[in-house]
Write an enzyme that holds these catalytic residues in place. Structure first.
Site, PDB file in Angstrom:
ATOM      1  N   GLU A 413      -6.393 -26.442  27.542  1.00 54.92           N
ATOM      2  CA  GLU A 413      -7.845 -26.240  27.347  1.00 54.92           C
ATOM      3  C   GLU A 413      -8.148 -24.924  26.625  1.00 54.92           C
ATOM      4  O   GLU A 413      -9.035 -24.175  27.014  1.00 54.92           O
ATOM      5  CB  GLU A 413      -8.584 -26.337  28.691  1.00 54.92           C
ATOM      6  CG  GLU A 413      -8.486 -27.740  29.257  1.00 54.92           C
ATOM      7  CD  GLU A 413      -9.587 -28.107  30.240  1.00 54.92           C
ATOM      8  OE1 GLU A 413     -10.590 -27.385  30.338  1.00 54.92           O
ATOM      9  OE2 GLU A 413      -9.439 -29.139  30.908  1.00 54.92           O
TER      10      GLU A 413
HETATM   11  C1  LIG Z   1       0.557 -30.948  30.185  1.00 52.15           C
HETATM   12  C2  LIG Z   1      -0.472 -30.916  29.109  1.00 52.15           C
HETATM   13  C3  LIG Z   1      -1.647 -31.632  29.253  1.00 52.15           C
HETATM   14  C4  LIG Z   1      -2.599 -31.640  28.227  1.00 52.15           C
HETATM   15  N1  LIG Z   1      -3.730 -32.428  28.349  1.00 52.15           N
HETATM   16  C5  LIG Z   1      -4.579 -32.545  27.283  1.00 52.15           C
HETATM   17  C6  LIG Z   1      -5.670 -33.480  27.336  1.00 52.15           C
HETATM   18  O1  LIG Z   1      -5.923 -34.132  28.343  1.00 52.15           O
HETATM   19  N2  LIG Z   1      -6.433 -33.612  26.217  1.00 52.15           N
HETATM   20  C7  LIG Z   1      -6.206 -32.901  25.077  1.00 52.15           C
HETATM   21  O2  LIG Z   1      -6.921 -33.100  24.096  1.00 52.15           O
HETATM   22  N3  LIG Z   1      -5.191 -31.998  25.018  1.00 52.15           N
HETATM   23  C8  LIG Z   1      -4.363 -31.815  26.079  1.00 52.15           C
HETATM   24  N4  LIG Z   1      -3.310 -30.922  26.021  1.00 52.15           N
HETATM   25  C9  LIG Z   1      -3.121 -30.148  24.814  1.00 52.15           C
HETATM   26  C10 LIG Z   1      -3.415 -28.656  24.958  1.00 52.15           C
HETATM   27  O3  LIG Z   1      -4.796 -28.456  25.004  1.00 52.15           O
HETATM   28  C11 LIG Z   1      -2.736 -27.950  23.764  1.00 52.15           C
HETATM   29  O4  LIG Z   1      -1.356 -27.944  24.058  1.00 52.15           O
HETATM   30  C12 LIG Z   1      -3.254 -26.559  23.547  1.00 52.15           C
HETATM   31  O5  LIG Z   1      -4.545 -26.604  23.019  1.00 52.15           O
HETATM   32  C13 LIG Z   1      -2.363 -25.761  22.585  1.00 52.15           C
HETATM   33  O6  LIG Z   1      -2.080 -26.480  21.431  1.00 52.15           O
HETATM   34  P1  LIG Z   1      -0.549 -26.609  20.937  1.00 52.15           P
HETATM   35  O7  LIG Z   1       0.255 -27.060  22.084  1.00 52.15           O
HETATM   36  O8  LIG Z   1      -0.519 -27.414  19.711  1.00 52.15           O
HETATM   37  O9  LIG Z   1      -0.084 -25.119  20.616  1.00 52.15           O
HETATM   38  P2  LIG Z   1      -0.274 -24.325  19.251  1.00 52.15           P
HETATM   39  O10 LIG Z   1      -1.631 -24.496  18.717  1.00 52.15           O
HETATM   40  O11 LIG Z   1       0.862 -24.613  18.351  1.00 52.15           O
HETATM   41  O12 LIG Z   1      -0.155 -22.818  19.774  1.00 52.15           O
HETATM   42  C14 LIG Z   1       1.069 -22.318  20.347  1.00 52.15           C
HETATM   43  C15 LIG Z   1       0.839 -20.896  20.782  1.00 52.15           C
HETATM   44  O13 LIG Z   1       0.550 -20.097  19.641  1.00 52.15           O
HETATM   45  C16 LIG Z   1      -0.332 -19.060  19.975  1.00 52.15           C
HETATM   46  N5  LIG Z   1      -1.527 -19.164  19.116  1.00 52.15           N
HETATM   47  C17 LIG Z   1      -2.043 -20.258  18.525  1.00 52.15           C
HETATM   48  N6  LIG Z   1      -3.130 -19.949  17.809  1.00 52.15           N
HETATM   49  C18 LIG Z   1      -3.310 -18.613  17.933  1.00 52.15           C
HETATM   50  C19 LIG Z   1      -4.261 -17.680  17.438  1.00 52.15           C
HETATM   51  N7  LIG Z   1      -5.304 -18.052  16.685  1.00 52.15           N
HETATM   52  N8  LIG Z   1      -4.126 -16.387  17.796  1.00 52.15           N
HETATM   53  C20 LIG Z   1      -3.112 -15.975  18.582  1.00 52.15           C
HETATM   54  N9  LIG Z   1      -2.184 -16.808  19.080  1.00 52.15           N
HETATM   55  C21 LIG Z   1      -2.280 -18.108  18.767  1.00 52.15           C
HETATM   56  C22 LIG Z   1      -0.699 -19.249  21.469  1.00 52.15           C
HETATM   57  O14 LIG Z   1       0.128 -18.419  22.248  1.00 52.15           O
HETATM   58  C23 LIG Z   1      -0.339 -20.698  21.720  1.00 52.15           C
HETATM   59  O15 LIG Z   1       0.001 -20.932  23.062  1.00 52.15           O
HETATM   60  C24 LIG Z   1      -2.380 -30.884  27.042  1.00 52.15           C
HETATM   61  C25 LIG Z   1      -1.199 -30.130  26.931  1.00 52.15           C
HETATM   62  C26 LIG Z   1      -0.251 -30.142  27.927  1.00 52.15           C
HETATM   63  C27 LIG Z   1       1.018 -29.349  27.723  1.00 52.15           C
END
Ligand SMILES: Cc1cc2nc3c(=O)[nH]c(=O)nc-3n(C[C@H](O)[C@H](O)[C@H](O)COP(=O)(O)OP(=O)(O)OC[C@H]3O[C@@H](n4cnc5c(N)ncnc54)[C@H](O)[C@@H]3O)c2cc1C
Length: 592
Positions: A413
């Site tokens: 989130e």
């Molecule tokens: C168990 C689980 C349940 C989930 N449930 C849902 C759901 O029900 N619905 C839904 O839509 N999504 C869901 N998600 C998705 C979740 O919201 C995303 O994983 C989250 O938004 C991060 O996106 P990403 O994993 O692509 O990480 P990325 O966007 O690749 O980011 C990886 C890391 O990079 C860093 N980062 C990224 N951008 C920046 C920035 N601008 N500045 C500084 N640091 C940055 C942060 O440390 C981040 O953790 C779920 C994820 C998990 C693991």
């Protein structure tokens, strides 16, 4: 304009459209950035109305009894499933539709009351609380907030009763933190009767067990070659819906079904569009405001469970002929945990009350709550783990599971880094715009504009010289309240100085942003703690006053929080940022 600049302009435009189309109310967080303490948002400490309090207590008793009978958190984790009997129990006790209006079969609970129920669930099992959140806090939320009367009548009753389950699908491979980068397309048919959806969603909680999913997809903007995000109600029986992975194996919250699905030429009737066409990102962010608030409640519950486990162990395990609780380094962890939990609960209650009061734009407060409570829970789990020693490391310990479960909170989130930067940037926008106006108009030759600039300048100066009042009723709290007021004043000066010193480049200076956002979060937390303690000292808290140890916990929180704020503000003037960034750049270049 180079590519990076074009991208920046696009992002700014999107953020502007998303965040600032409504009236700009000066809420608590935005107030801090202007050197104000908007007391009305946190004081007096919100209370649940007497009639609802009775109903809540009855519900809590029912939910507790049901959870005692149906929930075994180790089994949920081991079997990687939330058993049907537990889902039925949640449905039977009204949890799956608790805040939905009674006319659709819900209980009509306020967000504050619902948070108390989620705190209870969160204290027992993170899989169950995340499942509940995915269904109720975000799964049916868009329908509740943006659905038409017909849509609500058609879709809500089976979802509210738990006969059907819901999911919220925003994330894709290219749209994680960059949520606006959704690639799934929704192409309108020639006759306008339906949309054809194509794309893939991943990491979606409840995807494989939900009968209704809110899906975000890109629709064309009429009269232009642009596209914008729109929310759709989708059911998995639509031809073209394909579950690619029903339960992605994972580290924690194993009971939840996190899935990946594709939509191939999937036909969705136009009646399934939720909210306005092209306004899906606003829908998504509003929905997440609710999700982040209940996140706070779940984390508070889990942290309370940590404290219970830590105290139990510290009082019984003996080493060096003493119980662990007799060692100061163990006490340090327990005292800090109690202090943080007091603040987590106060912040959750205040934030939930903002939703209940129907106030405008509490996006910063929900973001701060999410970051604060998830970070503090992680510390609480880690400290409790440490107090339990080697025993915590084995699979028969609840802490092994709790540690795995808690790790998602800082990512889901909205990752905490993204939200931290968001808090700083949106918070600074108010004073930043004023400075820009002053600078821009100072450069213009017209007298009227120069006068306007002078007026704006005086405004800023006015805010800067006054220490805001933090109104408390009890004498005992006056010194702490005025200390907080002075810190708000100092914070405002620091924000102004940072804006003048760095100007536009501050948009990319995340280390500066982090100190500013962290200070704001601590001030929000402290404001909520003072408000809660003030009401408890008057004997008018929700439980009629404070509980043993809670006053010290609140006092400790304030002292520690104020010290952290001073450190964050001090670090704005002297830090290792340059060297740190140069080191990282060198390492990144070498590895790259
Ligand atoms: C168990 C689980 C349940 C989930 N449930 C849902 C759901 O029900 N619905 C839904 O839509 N999504 C869901 N998600 C998705 C979740 O919201 C995303 O994983 C989250 O938004 C991060 O996106 P990403 O994993 O692509 O990480 P990325 O966007 O690749 O980011 C990886 C890391 O990079 C860093 N980062 C990224 N951008 C920046 C920035 N601008 N500045 C500084 N640091 C940055 C942060 O440390 C981040 O953790 C779920 C994820 C998990 C693991």
């Amino acid at each position: 304009m180079n590519d990076a600049e074009i991208q920046r302009q696009k992002e700014i435009k999107e953020a502007e459209e998303l965040l600032f189309t409504g009236p700009e109310a000066l809420g608590f967080a935005k107030g801090l950035f202007q050197g104000r303490f908007v007391a009305d948002w946190a004081m007096p400490y919100p209370r649940i109305q007497a009639a609802q309090q009775k109903e809540l207590e009855q519900s809590l008793a029912e939910v507790r009894q049901m959870l005692d009978a149906e929930l075994d958190p180790s089994e949920v984790d081991r079997e990687a499933d939330i058993p049907r009997k537990l889902i039925d129990g949640l449905a039977r006790t009204g949890v799956l539709g608790m805040t939905a209006p009674k006319e659709f079969g819900g209980r009509g609970f306020t967000q504050m009351a619902y948070c108390k129920v989620l705190e209870e669930i969160g204290s027992r099992c993170a899989s169950t609380s995340v499942f509940t959140n995915a269904h109720h806090s975000i799964g049916i939320r868009a329908l509740l907030l943006f659905g038409t009367r017909e849509q609500k009548e058609k879709w809500l009753p089976p979802l509210v009763s738990g006969q059907q389950l819901a999911a919220f699908a925003l994330t894709e491979r290219e749209a994680g933190s960059d949520a606006a980068n959704v690639q799934t397309t929704a192409t309108p048919s020639a006759d306008g009767s339906h949309y054809v959806l194509n794309g893939e969603k991943r990491y979606i909680t409840n995807a494989a067990i939900a009968q209704v999913l809110t899906v975000m997809a890109r629709t064309p903007v009429p009269g232009s070659d642009k596209t914008a995000i729109t929310a759709f109600l989708v059911t998995p029986d639509m031809p073209g819906f394909e579950m690619l992975e029903a339960r992605m194996p994972k580290l924690g919250i194993r009971g939840t079904a996190t899935g990946r699905f594709a939509m191939k030429d999937m036909v969705v009737p136009k009646e399934n569009v939720l909210g306005k066409l092209g306004k899906g990102l606003r829908v998504a962010l509003t929905v997440l405001d609710f999700g982040r608030t209940t996140f706070g409640a779940c984390c508070t519950g889990a942290a309370k469970n940590c404290l219970r486990l830590a105290v139990e162990h510290a009082n019984t395990r003996r080493q060096f002929k003493k119980t662990l609780g007799e060692f100061d380094l163990v006490k340090k962890k327990i005292g800090r945990m109690a202090a943080d939990i007091y603040a987590m609960e106060a912040m959750t209650t205040v934030t939930a009350s903002l939703i209940d009061r129907g106030l405008e734009d509490y996006m910063l407060e929900t973001a701060m709550l999410k970051v604060f409570t998830t970070e503090r829970l992680w510390e609480a789990v880690n400290d409790t783990f440490q107090i339990h020693g080697g025993g915590a490391y084995f699979n028969d310990s609840p802490l092994e599971r709790m540690l795995r479960d808690a790790r998602i909170n800082q990512i889901g989130e909205g990752s905490n880094e993204v939200l931290t930067s968001f808090v700083a940037l949106v918070g600074m926008r108010g004073p930043g715009m004023e400075f820009k106006e002053i600078l821009d108009t100072m450069l213009k030759p017209w007298r009227q504009d120069r006068m306007k600039a002078l007026g704006a300048g005086m405004n800023r100066l006015g805010a800067a010289v006054k220490v805001p009042g933090v109104p408390v009723k009890t004498d005992r709290l006056r010194a702490r309240a005025s200390e907080l007021g002075r810190l708000v004043w100092k914070f405002n000066l620091a924000v102004n100085r940072a804006l003048i010193t760095y100007r536009e480049p501050i948009l990319d200076m995340q280390l500066v942003q982090e100190r500013i956002a962290n200070s704001a979060m601590e001030m929000f937390a402290s404001g909520c703690v003072i408000s809660r303690l003030d009401s408890e000292l008057q004997g008018i808290g929700q439980n009629g006053g404070s509980t043993p140890g809670s006053q010290q916990a609140a006092e400790l929180f304030l002292r520690q929080s104020f010290a952290r704020i001073r450190r964050f503000l001090g670090d704005l003037n002297g830090n290792d940022d340059r060297l740190l960034l140069a080191t990282a750049d060198a390492v990144l270049a070498k590895r790259g």
